[in-house]
Every structure is written in C-alpha cells, then in structure tokens.
Design a protein around this motif. Structure first.
Motif, PDB file in Angstrom:
ATOM      1  N   HIS A  54      -0.466   4.456  -1.408  1.00  0.00           N
ATOM      2  CA  HIS A  54       0.307   5.667  -2.157  1.00  0.00           C
ATOM      3  C   HIS A  54       0.553   6.414  -1.205  1.00  0.00           C
ATOM      4  O   HIS A  54       1.512   6.729  -0.016  1.00  0.00           O
ATOM      5  CB  HIS A  54       0.342   6.201  -2.947  1.00  0.00           C
ATOM      6  N   TYR A  55      -0.799   7.476  -0.765  1.00  0.00           N
ATOM      7  CA  TYR A  55      -0.753   7.415   0.528  1.00  0.00           C
ATOM      8  C   TYR A  55       0.008   7.519   2.654  1.00  0.00           C
ATOM      9  O   TYR A  55       0.288   7.912   2.691  1.00  0.00           O
ATOM     10  CB  TYR A  55      -1.897   8.677   0.962  1.00  0.00           C
ATOM     11  N   PHE A  56      -0.277   5.659   2.513  1.00  0.00           N
ATOM     12  CA  PHE A  56      -0.032   5.362   3.918  1.00  0.00           C
ATOM     13  C   PHE A  56       0.797   4.975   3.234  1.00  0.00           C
ATOM     14  O   PHE A  56       1.259   4.553   4.482  1.00  0.00           O
ATOM     15  CB  PHE A  56      -1.333   4.645   4.319  1.00  0.00           C
ATOM     16  N   LYS A  57       1.642   4.356   2.526  1.00  0.00           N
ATOM     17  CA  LYS A  57       2.634   4.121   2.100  1.00  0.00           C
ATOM     18  C   LYS A  57       3.737   5.164   2.100  1.00  0.00           C
ATOM     19  O   LYS A  57       4.644   4.450   3.359  1.00  0.00           O
ATOM     20  CB  LYS A  57       3.729   3.885   0.381  1.00  0.00           C
ATOM     21  N   ASP A  58       3.757   6.554   2.515  1.00  0.00           N
ATOM     22  CA  ASP A  58       4.619   7.060   2.752  1.00  0.00           C
ATOM     23  C   ASP A  58       4.735   7.699   4.119  1.00  0.00           C
ATOM     24  O   ASP A  58       5.165   7.514   5.433  1.00  0.00           O
ATOM     25  CB  ASP A  58       4.581   8.822   1.912  1.00  0.00           C
ATOM     26  N   VAL A  59       3.826   7.269   4.658  1.00  0.00           N
ATOM     27  CA  VAL A  59       3.769   7.516   6.343  1.00  0.00           C
ATOM     28  C   VAL A  59       4.083   6.214   6.799  1.00  0.00           C
ATOM     29  O   VAL A  59       4.634   6.949   8.028  1.00  0.00           O
ATOM     30  CB  VAL A  59       1.797   7.346   7.055  1.00  0.00           C
ATOM     31  N   ILE A  60       3.693   4.737   6.004  1.00  0.00           N
ATOM     32  CA  ILE A  60       4.686   3.531   6.863  1.00  0.00           C
ATOM     33  C   ILE A  60       6.212   3.733   6.917  1.00  0.00           C
ATOM     34  O   ILE A  60       6.861   3.558   7.568  1.00  0.00           O
ATOM     35  CB  ILE A  60       4.517   3.001   5.884  1.00  0.00           C
ATOM     36  N   ASP A  61       6.088   4.625   5.848  1.00  0.00           N
ATOM     37  CA  ASP A  61       8.138   4.833   5.643  1.00  0.00           C
ATOM     38  C   ASP A  61       9.416   5.567   6.961  1.00  0.00           C
ATOM     39  O   ASP A  61       9.621   5.687   7.383  1.00  0.00           O
ATOM     40  CB  ASP A  61       8.012   5.478   4.002  1.00  0.00           C
ATOM     41  N   SER A  62       7.352   6.174   6.968  1.00  0.00           N
ATOM     42  CA  SER A  62       8.196   7.837   7.860  1.00  0.00           C
ATOM     43  C   SER A  62       8.171   7.433   9.021  1.00  0.00           C
ATOM     44  O   SER A  62       8.914   7.670  10.241  1.00  0.00           O
ATOM     45  CB  SER A  62       6.555   8.681   7.641  1.00  0.00           C
ATOM     46  N   ARG A  63       6.978   5.958   9.768  1.00  0.00           N
ATOM     47  CA  ARG A  63       7.152   5.260  11.243  1.00  0.00           C
ATOM     48  C   ARG A  63       8.267   4.774  11.084  1.00  0.00           C
ATOM     49  O   ARG A  63       8.181   4.257  12.098  1.00  0.00           O
ATOM     50  CB  ARG A  63       5.964   4.803  11.245  1.00  0.00           C
ATOM     51  N   GLN A  64       8.950   4.217  10.055  1.00  0.00           N
ATOM     52  CA  GLN A  64       9.709   3.241  10.328  1.00  0.00           C
ATOM     53  C   GLN A  64      11.358   3.479  10.946  1.00  0.00           C
ATOM     54  O   GLN A  64      12.089   3.244  11.314  1.00  0.00           O
ATOM     55  CB  GLN A  64       9.879   2.053   8.732  1.00  0.00           C
TER      56      GLN A  64
END
Length: 427
Positions: free
Chosen positions: A216-226
């Motif tokens: 869940h932490y890195f899903k948020d990071v992925i969404d941010s980078r997209q």
C-alpha cells in the motif's frame, strides 16, 4: 610397532555428516564444518522432506551449483508456490494477503521467456550511467555515518553503518523520503523471513501484514509517479513497457520494487558487516590492504566470496533428471548453497582463509550465474568499494569489541545480528 588408539577426546571430536541437521540454527549460524563434510561425502545430499511433501536436496559443490544455475529449463526458479501453499491452508493468511496484491513471478521467481521481458525493463533502470552518478552521494553518506561514531573509537557496526548505508542509498534510488528508511528495513526483513521457510504461524501472520503494508505504501508512490514523473527508479519502471506492448501493472510493479528493496539493502548490509568482521580478525591482511589500497576491489570480491550474503536459493526440478550421480524426480526441491560453493576447496585453495590478493576471488557465485545474475551487482560493488575505502582511510587498528558479534540463523540470508568493533582514529 603397535599403533596407538585415538584418545576419547579425539573420538568425541570426530564428527560425521549424520551428526548434523542442516536446519539446526547452530548449523545455519556456522555451517562450514558441515559443508566440508558434505562436499567430501555427499555434495548432493537428501534432507528430510520439505513442508510441501516434496523431496528436498542440498547441493554444496561449486561445479554442481553452477550447473544448476545454467539449466533454467530443468531447475526452475518458480518457487513462489512454497509461499502460496502455506496461504492456501490458512484462512487468516489468505484474508491478510487479500488486502494487498498477488505475488507475481517477475525476476527472482520467473523463468524464461517471462524473466527476459521483466529483466530487460529493470536493466534500463540499473544502467552504469545512473550508478556512476551515485558515487558522490554514496561517499557523502559513508562519511556522515563514520562521523557519527568515529570520535567514540568504537561502534556497533551493523546498526550504525551496515544497515544504514544501503537503506539510505536505495531510498534515494526509489525516490522516497529518508525518514521512511526504518519501515523499509522492517518490510525487507519480512520478505526474507518468509522465504526462509522456518517461521511459526504467528510470525507468518506478522510478515504477511508487513508485506501488505509495503504494497500500500508503494502503490501510493506509483500513483504519484504516474501523475508526476521524477528522476528516480520507480518513474523508470512506471514508464517502461513490457516487450514494447504495455506498461507493467500494479502487481508486477510491486513485485519488482519488492525484490529491488531486498536485494538493494539486505545483501549489502550482510556483506559490509561480514567484511568488517574479516578485517577485525585478520590484522595482517588489513595492514596489507591499508598499505596497498589498489587491492581494494579484489578485497571486495574476497568478502563477497567468503561471506556470501545470499547463502542459498531454491530451485524446483521440472522433470526427472540426474545431477552428478544422483537421480532427481520431477517436483523435487533443490537448495543450492552459494556459501558452500564459494569455499569449495576444489575451486578455492584454502577457501576458509581471507586472502586480499586471491587471484580468482571474483569467480565467486554470490551474485548468482546466468540469467539470474544479480541486477544490483554493480551498485553493491560500488557501495562496498567506497565504504571500505573510506573506513580504511579513517580507521586503523580495527579490532573486536568486548561484546563481540553474533550471526542470525536464516536459511537464505546469513548475516550478522550485531558486530561491536573498536579502533583508533586516523589523525
């Protein structure tokens, strides 16, 4: 002339292979006497059946380990079913895992042709250009860590240096806040513990929760980078295409980030700490190295050989085959032992001895071999080279502290729990 009988003390000290249990924590902490006997008597050794019910074999010979690594068709890396089997039999584990994303076979647990597609994507993010740019940052982090303890003339090297350096580097690579570094250590430990296959049910549940928290932490990071690309590794992965056709999906991205996180810190931590222990225990070799710093790169290879951060790895036999003179049935599990192969006396003369000038030190298998050769090898070497160079320039007369050291028992990742050292400050 009569031959004298061995004394009772000698008889008691003569151990046989049958006296050892590979899964005994004491053996995992110090396996080398066991490995020596195994290499002499049974380099392909059958162990008690695994939790899955499959036959289990331990391979300790350098040549046989390398043979397995080269044959990806017969010896599959898809051992993710070892984890899946436990979850299928436990409702609570299933419920926890359902809160995250499924584990995907992308790098470590993927076979050709899927492995090549994912590997090509990640290789683009681990270019020599990107890693060479990090030299100044790594040196800065190293000096800051040394500054924190050098005036005390002692430290607990694992927590004060070996853990911190690679975590800070990987956080910078991934483009996430340094303040979150402690979380990465906890999550990384959970991934390693699960693969080790020795956890209690309660430990399995805690590790499963950590895996979901990581996702869940890195899903948020992925969404941010997209939405807003950055100059970091996660942006590279988000923008990459699988075989030029599609972007990686969330589960695939999380799987790759997970493996980068573990490979990017746990192995380097173990190698850094293990190398410092070797320096503390080998004063003549340390003096030689400080006198001739040109041997530094070879010393790093010798550390990787002797400490083998990834001690072992699983393989699954896909069809009936023969390895050496042992028949293996399809479905059998094979545990390849890098830490045994790297001290095989047939390949490395006096392999138990540190030799900073060893001519074939770089022939070790610590980064694997073939298609699964560690993608972070270049970065790991650079971190170790810079770290030891600065340490050897700033510290002298390195020695063990009174509290000594302790290794952690783990099937896959053998590393130091703590290492207390004392030293004199170079002025």
């Amino acid at each position: 002339m009569t031959q004298s009988k061995p004394s009772l003390t000698t008889i008691k000290s003569m151990k046989h292979l049958s006296d050892y249990n590979f899964f005994d924590p004491e053996v995992l902490v110090c396996p080398y006497e066991f490995y020596k006997l195994a290499q002499e008597q049974a380099p392909i050794m059958e162990l008690p059946s695994s939790r899955t019910g499959a036959k289990l074999f331990l391979v300790t010979s350098y040549d046989l380990v390398k043979e397995i690594l080269k044959d990806t068709r017969v010896f599959s890396s898809n051992f993710s079913t070892l984890l899946a089997g436990k979850e299928e039999q436990d409702d609570e584990l299933q419920k926890i895992s359902a809160q995250g994303w499924p584990q995907m076979n992308t790098l470590l647990t993927a076979d050709p042709p899927e492995h090549e597609r994912f590997r090509a994507l990640v290789n683009k993010a681990f270019t020599s250009e990107r890693i060479n740019k990090m030299s100044e940052l790594i040196e800065q982090i190293v000096d800051e860590l040394i500054d924190n303890f050098i005036d005390r003339s002692k430290c607990e090297f694992v927590s004060e240096f070996a853990v911190a350096l690679p975590l800070k580097v990987i956080a910078q690579q991934l483009g996430v806040p340094q303040a979150d570094v402690p979380k990465f250590k906890q999550w990384s430990d959970a991934f390693i513990a699960r693969l080790g296959h020795t956890l209690s049910r309660e430990q399995e549940i805690e590790c499963a929760k950590d895996v979901v928290a990581f996702q869940h932490y890195f899903k948020d990071v992925i969404d941010s980078r997209q939405k807003q690309p950055q100059d970091d590794l996660i942006t590279d992965l988000v923008q990459a295409k699988v075989a030029g056709e599609r972007s990686l999906d969330t589960a695939e991205l999380l799987s790759i980030i997970q493996q980068i996180l573990v490979a990017g810190n746990e192995t380097v931590t173990s190698a850094l700490a293990g190398g410092m222990l070797l320096l503390a225990n080998n004063k003549e070799q340390t003096k030689l190295l400080q006198t001739d710093i040109s041997q530094l790169e070879n010393f790093v290879e010798e550390v990787l050989r002797m400490e083998s951060p990834t001690a072992g790895m699983w393989r699954v036999v896909t069809e009936d085959t023969k390895l050496g003179d042992v028949a293996l049935q399809a479905g059998s599990l094979v545990m390849i032992r890098f830490d045994a192969a790297n001290r095989d006396p047939i390949k490395f003369i006096q392999g138990e001895r540190l030799d900073v000038c060893r001519h074939n030190a770089s022939n070790h298998l610590s980064f694997g071999h073939g298609i699964h050769f560690c993608l972070g090898a270049m970065l790991a070497r650079k971190e170790m080279q810079i770290a030891y160079q600065r340490l050897l320039l700033r510290l002298k007369n390195i020695r063990l502290g009174q509290s000594g050291y302790q290794y952690l028992p783990n099937i896959l990742m053998r590393g130091l729990k703590y290492l207390y050292i004392e030293f004199d400050k170079v002025v």
